[in-house]
Scaffold this motif. Sequence first.
Motif, PDB file in Angstrom:
ATOM      1  N   ALA A 254       0.828  -1.203   0.000  1.00  0.00           N
ATOM      2  CA  ALA A 254       0.000   0.000   0.000  1.00  0.00           C
ATOM      3  C   ALA A 254       0.865   1.258   0.000  1.00  0.00           C
ATOM      4  CB  ALA A 254      -0.932  -0.001   1.214  1.00  0.00           C
ATOM      5  N   ALA A 255       1.916   1.267   0.812  1.00  0.00           N
ATOM      6  CA  ALA A 255       2.717   2.478   0.983  1.00  0.00           C
ATOM      7  C   ALA A 255       3.312   2.982  -0.332  1.00  0.00           C
ATOM      8  CB  ALA A 255       3.810   2.240   2.022  1.00  0.00           C
ATOM      9  N   PRO A 256       3.921   2.120  -1.183  1.00  0.00           N
ATOM     10  CA  PRO A 256       4.482   2.643  -2.438  1.00  0.00           C
ATOM     11  C   PRO A 256       3.424   3.272  -3.351  1.00  0.00           C
ATOM     12  CG  PRO A 256       5.347   0.453  -1.981  1.00  0.00           C
ATOM     13  CD  PRO A 256       4.243   0.695  -1.006  1.00  0.00           C
ATOM     14  N   VAL A 257       2.205   2.703  -3.337  1.00  0.00           N
ATOM     15  CA  VAL A 257       1.155   3.274  -4.189  1.00  0.00           C
ATOM     16  C   VAL A 257       0.724   4.632  -3.643  1.00  0.00           C
ATOM     17  CG1 VAL A 257      -1.086   2.880  -5.259  1.00  0.00           C
ATOM     18  CG2 VAL A 257       0.404   0.940  -4.771  1.00  0.00           C
ATOM     19  N   TYR A 258       0.594   4.738  -2.308  1.00  0.00           N
ATOM     20  CA  TYR A 258       0.279   6.047  -1.715  1.00  0.00           C
ATOM     21  C   TYR A 258       1.374   7.060  -2.020  1.00  0.00           C
ATOM     22  CZ  TYR A 258      -3.640   4.332   1.160  1.00  0.00           C
ATOM     23  OH  TYR A 258      -4.839   3.826   1.603  1.00  0.00           O
ATOM     24  N   LEU A 259       2.638   6.634  -1.948  1.00  0.00           N
ATOM     25  CA  LEU A 259       3.747   7.547  -2.224  1.00  0.00           C
ATOM     26  C   LEU A 259       3.728   8.000  -3.689  1.00  0.00           C
ATOM     27  CD1 LEU A 259       6.552   5.774  -0.179  1.00  0.00           C
ATOM     28  CD2 LEU A 259       5.581   8.041   0.295  1.00  0.00           C
ATOM     29  N   ARG A 260       3.413   7.063  -4.559  1.00  0.00           N
ATOM     30  CA  ARG A 260       3.307   7.400  -5.982  1.00  0.00           C
ATOM     31  C   ARG A 260       2.166   8.406  -6.203  1.00  0.00           C
ATOM     32  NH1 ARG A 260       2.074   2.808 -10.518  1.00  0.00           N
ATOM     33  NH2 ARG A 260       1.686   4.166 -12.303  1.00  0.00           N
ATOM     34  N   LEU A 261       1.055   8.182  -5.505  1.00  0.00           N
ATOM     35  CA  LEU A 261      -0.070   9.100  -5.607  1.00  0.00           C
ATOM     36  C   LEU A 261       0.307  10.473  -5.054  1.00  0.00           C
ATOM     37  CD1 LEU A 261      -3.047   9.747  -6.101  1.00  0.00           C
ATOM     38  CD2 LEU A 261      -3.581   8.667  -3.912  1.00  0.00           C
ATOM     39  N   LEU A 262       1.078  10.468  -3.991  1.00  0.00           N
ATOM     40  CA  LEU A 262       1.500  11.730  -3.380  1.00  0.00           C
ATOM     41  C   LEU A 262       2.333  12.557  -4.362  1.00  0.00           C
ATOM     42  CD1 LEU A 262       1.079  13.025  -0.614  1.00  0.00           C
ATOM     43  CD2 LEU A 262       3.281  12.085   0.074  1.00  0.00           C
ATOM     44  N   GLU A 263       3.136  11.877  -5.174  1.00  0.00           N
ATOM     45  CA  GLU A 263       3.925  12.578  -6.185  1.00  0.00           C
ATOM     46  C   GLU A 263       3.026  13.163  -7.279  1.00  0.00           C
ATOM     47  OE1 GLU A 263       6.755   9.877  -7.734  1.00  0.00           O
ATOM     48  OE2 GLU A 263       7.912   9.692  -5.874  1.00  0.00           O
ATOM     49  N   GLN A 264       2.005  12.383  -7.666  1.00  0.00           N
ATOM     50  CA  GLN A 264       1.144  12.816  -8.769  1.00  0.00           C
ATOM     51  C   GLN A 264       0.114  13.848  -8.329  1.00  0.00           C
ATOM     52  OE1 GLN A 264      -0.715   9.757 -11.045  1.00  0.00           O
ATOM     53  NE2 GLN A 264       1.144   8.568 -11.334  1.00  0.00           N
ATOM     54  N   ALA A 265      -0.420  13.650  -7.128  1.00  0.00           N
ATOM     55  CA  ALA A 265      -1.512  14.522  -6.664  1.00  0.00           C
ATOM     56  C   ALA A 265      -1.282  14.889  -5.203  1.00  0.00           C
ATOM     57  CB  ALA A 265      -2.851  13.812  -6.856  1.00  0.00           C
ATOM     58  N   PRO A 266      -0.308  15.735  -4.916  1.00  0.00           N
ATOM     59  CA  PRO A 266      -0.005  16.087  -3.526  1.00  0.00           C
ATOM     60  C   PRO A 266      -1.154  16.803  -2.832  1.00  0.00           C
ATOM     61  CG  PRO A 266       1.194  17.502  -5.053  1.00  0.00           C
ATOM     62  CD  PRO A 266       0.576  16.418  -5.874  1.00  0.00           C
ATOM     63  N   GLU A 267      -2.138  17.252  -3.619  1.00  0.00           N
ATOM     64  CA  GLU A 267      -3.256  17.974  -3.007  1.00  0.00           C
ATOM     65  C   GLU A 267      -4.272  17.030  -2.371  1.00  0.00           C
ATOM     66  OE1 GLU A 267      -4.463  16.998  -7.224  1.00  0.00           O
ATOM     67  OE2 GLU A 267      -2.657  17.670  -6.176  1.00  0.00           O
ATOM     68  N   PHE A 268      -4.139  15.699  -2.591  1.00  0.00           N
ATOM     69  CA  PHE A 268      -5.074  14.758  -1.985  1.00  0.00           C
ATOM     70  C   PHE A 268      -4.878  14.793  -0.467  1.00  0.00           C
ATOM     71  CE2 PHE A 268      -6.839  11.470  -5.127  1.00  0.00           C
ATOM     72  CZ  PHE A 268      -6.980  12.438  -6.115  1.00  0.00           C
ATOM     73  N   PRO A 269      -5.875  15.237   0.296  1.00  0.00           N
ATOM     74  CA  PRO A 269      -5.663  15.486   1.724  1.00  0.00           C
ATOM     75  C   PRO A 269      -5.516  14.233   2.571  1.00  0.00           C
ATOM     76  CG  PRO A 269      -7.957  15.849   1.137  1.00  0.00           C
ATOM     77  CD  PRO A 269      -7.232  15.599  -0.146  1.00  0.00           C
ATOM     78  N   THR A 270      -6.046  13.109   2.117  1.00  0.00           N
ATOM     79  CA  THR A 270      -6.054  11.924   2.975  1.00  0.00           C
ATOM     80  C   THR A 270      -4.800  11.065   2.843  1.00  0.00           C
ATOM     81  OG1 THR A 270      -7.179  10.583   1.288  1.00  0.00           O
ATOM     82  CG2 THR A 270      -8.565  11.812   2.840  1.00  0.00           C
ATOM     83  N   VAL A 271      -4.008  11.311   1.808  1.00  0.00           N
ATOM     84  CA  VAL A 271      -2.913  10.386   1.520  1.00  0.00           C
ATOM     85  C   VAL A 271      -1.854  10.410   2.613  1.00  0.00           C
ATOM     86  CG1 VAL A 271      -1.102   9.781  -0.118  1.00  0.00           C
ATOM     87  CG2 VAL A 271      -3.332  10.498  -0.944  1.00  0.00           C
ATOM     88  N   ARG A 272      -1.431  11.596   3.020  1.00  0.00           N
ATOM     89  CA  ARG A 272      -0.410  11.660   4.070  1.00  0.00           C
ATOM     90  C   ARG A 272      -0.928  11.041   5.370  1.00  0.00           C
ATOM     91  NH1 ARG A 272       4.301  13.853   2.959  1.00  0.00           N
ATOM     92  NH2 ARG A 272       4.475  15.523   1.413  1.00  0.00           N
ATOM     93  N   ALA A 273      -2.194  11.266   5.661  1.00  0.00           N
ATOM     94  CA  ALA A 273      -2.767  10.689   6.882  1.00  0.00           C
ATOM     95  C   ALA A 273      -2.718   9.169   6.826  1.00  0.00           C
ATOM     96  CB  ALA A 273      -4.199  11.174   7.058  1.00  0.00           C
ATOM     97  N   LYS A 274      -3.014   8.604   5.656  1.00  0.00           N
ATOM     98  CA  LYS A 274      -2.998   7.149   5.526  1.00  0.00           C
ATOM     99  C   LYS A 274      -1.572   6.609   5.601  1.00  0.00           C
ATOM    100  CE  LYS A 274      -7.370   6.870   3.110  1.00  0.00           C
ATOM    101  NZ  LYS A 274      -8.116   6.586   1.877  1.00  0.00           N
ATOM    102  N   LEU A 275      -0.635   7.340   5.003  1.00  0.00           N
ATOM    103  CA  LEU A 275       0.766   6.927   5.115  1.00  0.00           C
ATOM    104  C   LEU A 275       1.224   6.980   6.573  1.00  0.00           C
ATOM    105  CD1 LEU A 275       2.329   8.625   1.973  1.00  0.00           C
ATOM    106  CD2 LEU A 275       2.481   6.186   2.543  1.00  0.00           C
ATOM    107  N   ALA A 276       0.856   8.039   7.252  1.00  0.00           N
ATOM    108  CA  ALA A 276       1.231   8.154   8.666  1.00  0.00           C
ATOM    109  C   ALA A 276       0.659   6.996   9.462  1.00  0.00           C
ATOM    110  CB  ALA A 276       0.738   9.481   9.236  1.00  0.00           C
ATOM    111  N   GLU A 277      -0.590   6.631   9.159  1.00  0.00           N
ATOM    112  CA  GLU A 277      -1.230   5.514   9.859  1.00  0.00           C
ATOM    113  C   GLU A 277      -0.480   4.207   9.594  1.00  0.00           C
ATOM    114  OE1 GLU A 277      -5.481   3.145   9.741  1.00  0.00           O
ATOM    115  OE2 GLU A 277      -5.382   5.202   9.011  1.00  0.00           O
ATOM    116  N   ILE A 278      -0.068   4.006   8.341  1.00  0.00           N
ATOM    117  CA  ILE A 278       0.690   2.798   7.996  1.00  0.00           C
ATOM    118  C   ILE A 278       1.988   2.738   8.788  1.00  0.00           C
ATOM    119  CG2 ILE A 278       2.100   1.771   6.154  1.00  0.00           C
ATOM    120  CD1 ILE A 278      -0.157   2.477   4.214  1.00  0.00           C
ATOM    121  N   TYR A 279       2.708   3.854   8.827  1.00  0.00           N
ATOM    122  CA  TYR A 279       3.994   3.866   9.543  1.00  0.00           C
ATOM    123  C   TYR A 279       3.791   3.752  11.046  1.00  0.00           C
ATOM    124  CZ  TYR A 279       6.070   5.053   5.060  1.00  0.00           C
ATOM    125  OH  TYR A 279       6.472   5.019   3.750  1.00  0.00           O
ATOM    126  N   LEU A 280       2.667   4.269  11.553  1.00  0.00           N
ATOM    127  CA  LEU A 280       2.371   4.097  12.974  1.00  0.00           C
ATOM    128  C   LEU A 280       2.148   2.623  13.296  1.00  0.00           C
ATOM    129  CD1 LEU A 280      -0.008   7.123  13.664  1.00  0.00           C
ATOM    130  CD2 LEU A 280       2.194   6.694  14.762  1.00  0.00           C
TER     131      LEU A 280
END
Length: 560
Positions: A254-280
């Motif tokens: 999941a994390a690499p796909v979220y990171l890829r999405l973050l590069e393409q669409a950094p304005e997506f507000p939920t992506v960083r939160a989901k990445l943070a949750e994964i790392y937590l």
Amino acid sequence: MLLLLSGALLAVQVGTGCQGRSGMARSSPEAGEAPVGAGSAAPVLTEKELEQRVDALTHYALGAAYEFNERSEESLAEYHQSALLMPHDESLVLEVTRRLVLSGEADRARGILLKATAGSDASAAVFARLGEVETLLNHTNAAIKANRTAIRKEPDQIAGYENLTGLHLRNGEPDKALEVIRDAAARKRPGLEFLVALTELYARYVQKQPERAEELRAERLAVLDRLDDGELENPFMLLRVADAFNALGDAERAAPVYLRLLEQAPEFPTVRAKLAEIYLRADDKEEAVRHLEALVREDPRNARAYYFLGSLANDAREYAEAADYFRRALTLDPGFEQTYYDLTAMQINSGDARAALETLEQARQRFAASFVMEYYSGLAHHQLKNYERAIRHFTAAEISARANHPERLTPPFYFQLGAVHERNQDYSQAESYFRKALELEPDFAEALNYLGYMWAERGENLEEARRMIERAVEIEPGNAAYLDSLGWVLFQMDRPEEALPWMLKAVQHLEESDATVYDHLGDVYRRLGKPAKARDAYVKALQVEADPGIQRKLEELSGE
């Protein structure tokens, strides 16, 4: 506003300009003209058909006008009439029936769809919509038939499978629902959208049948394995795929796909939160903090981000920083109850019990009294040595837990009650609560030591006290407090020679100087007739903490 102008209606609009009402149509377009319709000459219409199309366009235009003026009821009525007159215009039918369904008018939508599917030319999408509407109207057999027709017509379209799955689940037929999903999974070469939607269909099934989650995990991953990463370009599709992996607990994928999405669409507000949750979840606190800090930079009003940053600072024992994050979270979201208690815990851990009580008072203004609220109030008053008030709050917490959450009546809870009763010099009640803690957890070292030491201090139950403290030392042989307690109970049993080695071990294991340990060591040396060593021990105790009792012992030694 419904902006579509379907192909058929557009054909009417063009046709009326060159044919009038005579019904005469040109057999072919003029040279150089693009043909009207689906790539061939416009169909020859009878006068009745032409009038019907004109009427449909009129209703459609009226619907758009009403919608523009925010007269939704009249707008929908006009769109409804337009679709009834043009039931073979698929885009119009699907849009109007969607609106009717959302407005709670499934019966009117059904009328349109029955006309649209009366012939053999209706698409899978129209039959799937009919299946959806028949389900809403509890027409089970008709719904099954319509959805089966949709699947037969276009087996690589997901809507029919989704509708049938939902229908069987609603009717309490999980095995039939799973059979439909597996039929969909058996398709050999469906498109990307089909596969992504299929993973979500599995997820909805598991939400209704959570006991089958583990059984179906491999099937769900197998569907995701069929996705071609090269096709994942659309940000919304990337998000759905990442969410699917995340729902399966596959953080590594999941994390690499979220990171890829973050590069393409950094304005997506939920992506960083989901990445943070994964790392937590992965206990990768450094990465979690990195994404949470970026999240609050991008969205300074994100209360949950501050909350998690506070939790991570707490784990790192950075209590002041944690408290600051929790305060920011409360400012942004004062309705999130748990933050009050986490902030209270930080304040108690920092020794600021008065601030903790202020935070708890704010919580009392918003929320009903609860176990957690009363428990933390007890802890704060205990720290302030308001023992009677602490007992009242702990007792209220106990009553609340017995009524609502008996699982919260844990050994540590009873230990706290025992400790505050001991401080309030109600030794009988203290013993009762310590024994409750030990009934639940016989090897609760802290309770064994506390009860044993309480008896040793009072010269009571010394043999049982010794056994309890010995057990605590077995459990934590390097705990200076427990070693001191064992030496002290032996001293109280008039066995100073046996007490001395334990006292010396206690001194060796001290992380920082402790007046009580040196005071006890001085008493042992004094009993053993070693005044010089006793004097040294008392001096060290006084260097840590001024105590009139220890000072008096030192003066007595000078006179001996």
